[in-house]
Design a protein around this motif. Structure first.
Motif, mmCIF file in Angstrom:
data_model
loop_
_atom_site.group_PDB
_atom_site.id
_atom_site.type_symbol
_atom_site.label_atom_id
_atom_site.label_comp_id
_atom_site.label_asym_id
_atom_site.label_seq_id
_atom_site.Cartn_x
_atom_site.Cartn_y
_atom_site.Cartn_z
ATOM 1 N N ALA A 130 56.246 90.737 0.683
ATOM 2 C CA ALA A 130 56.086 92.010 1.391
ATOM 3 C C ALA A 130 57.003 92.029 2.610
ATOM 4 O O ALA A 130 57.257 90.998 3.250
ATOM 5 C CB ALA A 130 54.631 92.191 1.810
ATOM 6 N N GLY A 131 57.508 93.213 2.938
ATOM 7 C CA GLY A 131 58.451 93.331 4.039
ATOM 8 C C GLY A 131 57.906 92.816 5.356
ATOM 9 O O GLY A 131 58.607 92.115 6.100
ATOM 10 N N LEU A 132 56.640 93.119 5.644
ATOM 11 C CA LEU A 132 56.064 92.686 6.905
ATOM 12 C C LEU A 132 55.900 91.175 6.946
ATOM 13 O O LEU A 132 56.110 90.546 7.998
ATOM 14 C CB LEU A 132 54.709 93.368 7.141
ATOM 15 C CG LEU A 132 54.020 93.055 8.466
ATOM 16 C CD1 LEU A 132 54.910 93.414 9.659
ATOM 17 C CD2 LEU A 132 52.687 93.771 8.575
ATOM 18 N N ARG A 133 55.555 90.549 5.815
ATOM 19 C CA ARG A 133 55.410 89.095 5.796
ATOM 20 C C ARG A 133 56.765 88.427 6.051
ATOM 21 O O ARG A 133 56.846 87.421 6.762
ATOM 22 C CB ARG A 133 54.838 88.630 4.446
ATOM 23 C CG ARG A 133 53.447 89.152 4.163
ATOM 24 C CD ARG A 133 52.414 88.534 5.078
ATOM 25 N NE ARG A 133 51.132 89.209 4.936
ATOM 26 C CZ ARG A 133 50.695 90.165 5.734
ATOM 27 N NH1 ARG A 133 51.422 90.550 6.764
ATOM 28 N NH2 ARG A 133 49.527 90.737 5.549
ATOM 29 N N ARG A 134 57.824 88.955 5.489
ATOM 30 C CA ARG A 134 59.151 88.384 5.748
ATOM 31 C C ARG A 134 59.517 88.534 7.225
ATOM 32 O O ARG A 134 60.097 87.630 7.824
ATOM 33 C CB ARG A 134 60.199 89.079 4.864
ATOM 34 C CG ARG A 134 60.026 88.784 3.376
ATOM 35 C CD ARG A 134 61.292 89.116 2.615
ATOM 36 N NE ARG A 134 61.609 90.544 2.692
ATOM 37 C CZ ARG A 134 61.206 91.450 1.815
ATOM 38 N NH1 ARG A 134 60.445 91.076 0.789
ATOM 39 N NH2 ARG A 134 61.539 92.723 1.944
ATOM 40 N N THR A 135 59.151 89.688 7.790
ATOM 41 C CA THR A 135 59.421 89.910 9.220
ATOM 42 C C THR A 135 58.653 88.926 10.077
ATOM 43 O O THR A 135 59.191 88.360 11.037
ATOM 44 C CB THR A 135 59.034 91.351 9.606
ATOM 45 O OG1 THR A 135 59.847 92.271 8.876
ATOM 46 C CG2 THR A 135 59.223 91.581 11.090
ATOM 47 N N GLU A 136 57.387 88.697 9.739
ATOM 48 C CA GLU A 136 56.554 87.785 10.530
ATOM 49 C C GLU A 136 57.111 86.361 10.509
ATOM 50 O O GLU A 136 57.126 85.677 11.538
ATOM 51 C CB GLU A 136 55.114 87.809 9.998
ATOM 52 C CG GLU A 136 54.384 89.106 10.311
ATOM 53 C CD GLU A 136 53.091 89.286 9.536
ATOM 54 O OE1 GLU A 136 52.204 89.991 10.031
ATOM 55 O OE2 GLU A 136 52.976 88.724 8.427
ATOM 56 N N ARG A 137 57.587 85.923 9.346
ATOM 57 C CA ARG A 137 58.173 84.580 9.286
ATOM 58 C C ARG A 137 59.483 84.523 10.060
ATOM 59 O O ARG A 137 59.783 83.533 10.737
ATOM 60 C CB ARG A 137 58.393 84.183 7.821
ATOM 61 C CG ARG A 137 57.100 83.970 7.036
ATOM 62 C CD ARG A 137 57.351 83.234 5.725
ATOM 63 N NE ARG A 137 58.243 83.972 4.846
ATOM 64 C CZ ARG A 137 57.840 84.887 3.957
ATOM 65 N NH1 ARG A 137 56.542 85.174 3.858
ATOM 66 N NH2 ARG A 137 58.714 85.494 3.177
#
Length: 607
Positions: free
Chosen positions: A529-536
């Motif tokens: 998910a886009g937000l999970r990639r951003t969080e990492r």
């Protein structure tokens, strides 16, 4: 929605729409919390629609494009009045309570914006600002559930053991005055007017003259309320309003409202004695604005003490919660303190009889009155027994750290081990250690911020935190829990509303908790998910940025580096709310780095 006052000659909503139509209104939409309460055959004006209040914004946008005069008719009972009816058994009381798991909550304020409810209160915790539901003042409106957040739990209370009322030490009787000019300042919905009525009744029972005046204006729940009470031995013909500078007693149930210049103008440094609750009740702005903070306690008390001859202060809401498990009786703690301070020309027997005549919460209110007296007579009793705290044991050695930094790590290192594993926590500790070798205060900011970034709340973490939450201490043994969730995966498939998980929730959470070792791996089903990639990505960005600015720390740049270190703490929320917060964070970092680049660089020798 006028606060429950009966309106003689009122007409129903359908008749209102017909009148509006006769006056030439081109379109009327009825917005209500209960669309189903209108039976078929209601004679609405032509073209009238009835919609749920959740669509209010949609209706406003629709009507602004319609030429001519349009009307939104909002039909809903005053929530505070509905709560009063429930307390008196005149209206059904919903069983379901809303509880926020503070560990899951991000403190973004979205539930406050959605509900505009002052029972949705911000609270400061070890991990920053969170949100909680004030169960005492909650109207059970449930609109806070519209907040885009997985922290909400729907609780059916279990079996609660009746709490025995606090044991209060006996105290001696104070010297009573022969008259009093009292000003009572608080907020709507908490019983300020009730206190005024009880004291006026006690005066009449004592054969004295009482003139009372309540200034409620258009205050909503938590809006300012001021009550005046003038008690004399014989009738004087004076009005109920206490003149400027004439108050002998200033009973403060809300310190923020009490610092209003108009209210303070009733006080005099030579004759007014104040009894103040220091409890912090959030304002409307604080509910929706995460940047808004409550004024400092000392600032408020200083403003009041500057206009009064003496001041006694304690946290009435906290004391009421400790003694009775609810804040309902907090105001009578202040009344008891005022009585024991010699501000009320009434006997304790008369006040207790007036409380009985009021007929609501009699036993608790009388107990609170006596507890307030004891708080003045014996301040050591007010402090109560110290709260025991369990020692914290870190799975990784922290002997090299001390002071506040060590305390921060003792909390956050074990949390990261539980979040992922010891290796993950070791990476965190390594970064903090390298910063601490340069500047301990900056390391403290990094300890807070990096933990927030590394412990991002994905599906696995939300499951872990919900499994760790217990509601039985608050809602009784056997309390049943459901979870209001809007899973990102289902959201991606077009689900526009939350789902409620009941019996299936705990098994599902256990599976997710067990699967957390796959977090961030190529086979993580939620990791794409886009937000999970951003969080990492944020973790790596932050660590790289901190390492790059550490060599630039000088007395002139230290403040900027501290701001950079603390910047992630403003990243709050879930999904689109968090995405917007991340964008603001990156803008802040860019601005601060530009400022740092423009500052004089340290020399090689200094480095």
């Amino acid at each position: 929605m006028t606060g429950g006052q009966h309106a003689d000659g009122s007409i129903d909503p359908a008749a209102v729409t017909r009148l509006l139509h006769a006056e030439g209104v081109v379109r009327t939409v009825v917005v209500t919390d209960e669309p189903g309460k209108y039976p078929r055959g209601v004679k609405w004006a032509p073209g009238v629609r009835v919609v749920h209040r959740d669509r209010l914004d949609e209706v406003q946008r629709e009507l602004r494009a319609v030429p001519g005069v349009t009307v939104i008719l909002y039909d809903q009972e005053c929530a505070a009045e509905k709560r009063r009816k429930r307390k008196r058994g005149k209206a059904p009381d919903p069983v379901i309570r809303v509880h926020i798991n503070e560990a899951v909550c991000e403190g973004c304020g979205d539930c406050g914006k959605k509900s505009n409810c002052l029972s949705v209160e911000p609270v400061e915790t070890e991990f920053g600002r969170k949100t909680q539901i004030d169960q005492t003042s909650c109207n059970k409106d449930y609109s806070c559930l519209l907040g885009d957040c997985p922290s909400f739990m729907l609780v059916t209370p279990g079996k609660t053991t009746r709490r025995s009322l606090a044991s209060v030490p006996p105290v001696g009787e104070p010297v009573l005055p022969t008259s009093a000019d009292l000003v009572m300042v608080g907020i709507g919905g908490t019983g300020v007017v009730t206190v005024n009525q009880v004291l006026a009744t006690a005066a009449l029972l004592s054969g004295m003259d009482a003139r009372a005046l309540d200034q409620t204006g258009l205050s909503q729940k938590a809006g300012a309320v001021v009550s005046h009470l003038r008690i004399t031995e014989k009738p004087t013909g004076h009005p109920g309003l206490v003149p400027s500078g004439a108050a002998t007693g200033y009973l403060v149930f809300d310190a923020l409202a009490a610092t209003s210049p108009v209210n303070l103008g009733r006080c005099s440094p030579s004759r007014t004695h104040a009894v103040v609750s220091t409890s912090e009740v959030p304002t409307g702005r604080m509910i929706v604005d995460t940047a808004a903070v409550y004024p400092g306690r000392e600032e408020l008390l200083s403003a009041i003490s500057g206009r009064t001859a003496s001041l006694r202060a304690f946290d009435a809401l906290d004391l009421a919660e400790r003694l009775f498990g609810t804040t309902v009786a907090a105001n009578f703690l202040i009344v008891g303190a005022a009585y024991q301070s010699g501000l009320l020309p009434l006997t304790s027997a008369a006040i207790e009889e007036a409380i009985r005549l009021n007929g609501t919460g009699v036993e608790m209110s009388i107990a609170a009155f006596h507890a307030g007296r004891a708080a003045v007579a014996d301040p050591s009793w007010l402090a109560g027994a110290p709260v025991a705290t369990a020692a914290v044991s870190s799975p990784l050695p922290l002997d090299e750290f001390s002071g506040e930094l060590r305390r921060l790590l003792e909390v956050r290192v074990p949390d990261l081990v539980g979040y992922q594993n010891a290796a993950y926590a070791s990476e965190y500790l390594s970064v903090v250690r390298s910063v601490a070798s340069v500047d301990v205060e900056i390391a403290e900011a990094v300890a807070r911020s990096l933990h927030k970034l590394m412990a991002y709340k994905d599906e696995y973490e939300v499951a872990r935190l919900h499994l760790a939450e217990s509601v039985e201490s608050t809602f009784g043994s056997g309390a049943q829990v459901a979870f209001a969730l809007h899973p990102p995966l289902l959201r991606a498939f077009g689900l526009r509303r939350k789902i409620t998980l009941r019996r299936t929730a705990v098994p599902a959470f256990r599976v997710l908790r067990a699967l957390r070792p796959v977090r961030g791996k190529w086979y993580d089903p939620f990791g794409y998910a886009g937000l999970r990639r951003t969080e990492r990505a944020l973790i790596g960005e932050y660590v790289s940025m901190i390492r790059s600015v550490l060599p630039l720390v000088t007395p002139s740049t230290r403040g900027t580096v501290l701001a950079l270190a603390a910047a992630p703490l403003e990243i709050r929320g879930y999904e689109h709310i968090k995405e917007a917060a991340v964008a603001r964070y990156r803008e802040t970092v860019t601005t601060l780095l530009t400022t740092l680049d423009a500052a004089p660089q340290p020399t090689t020798a200094a480095r």
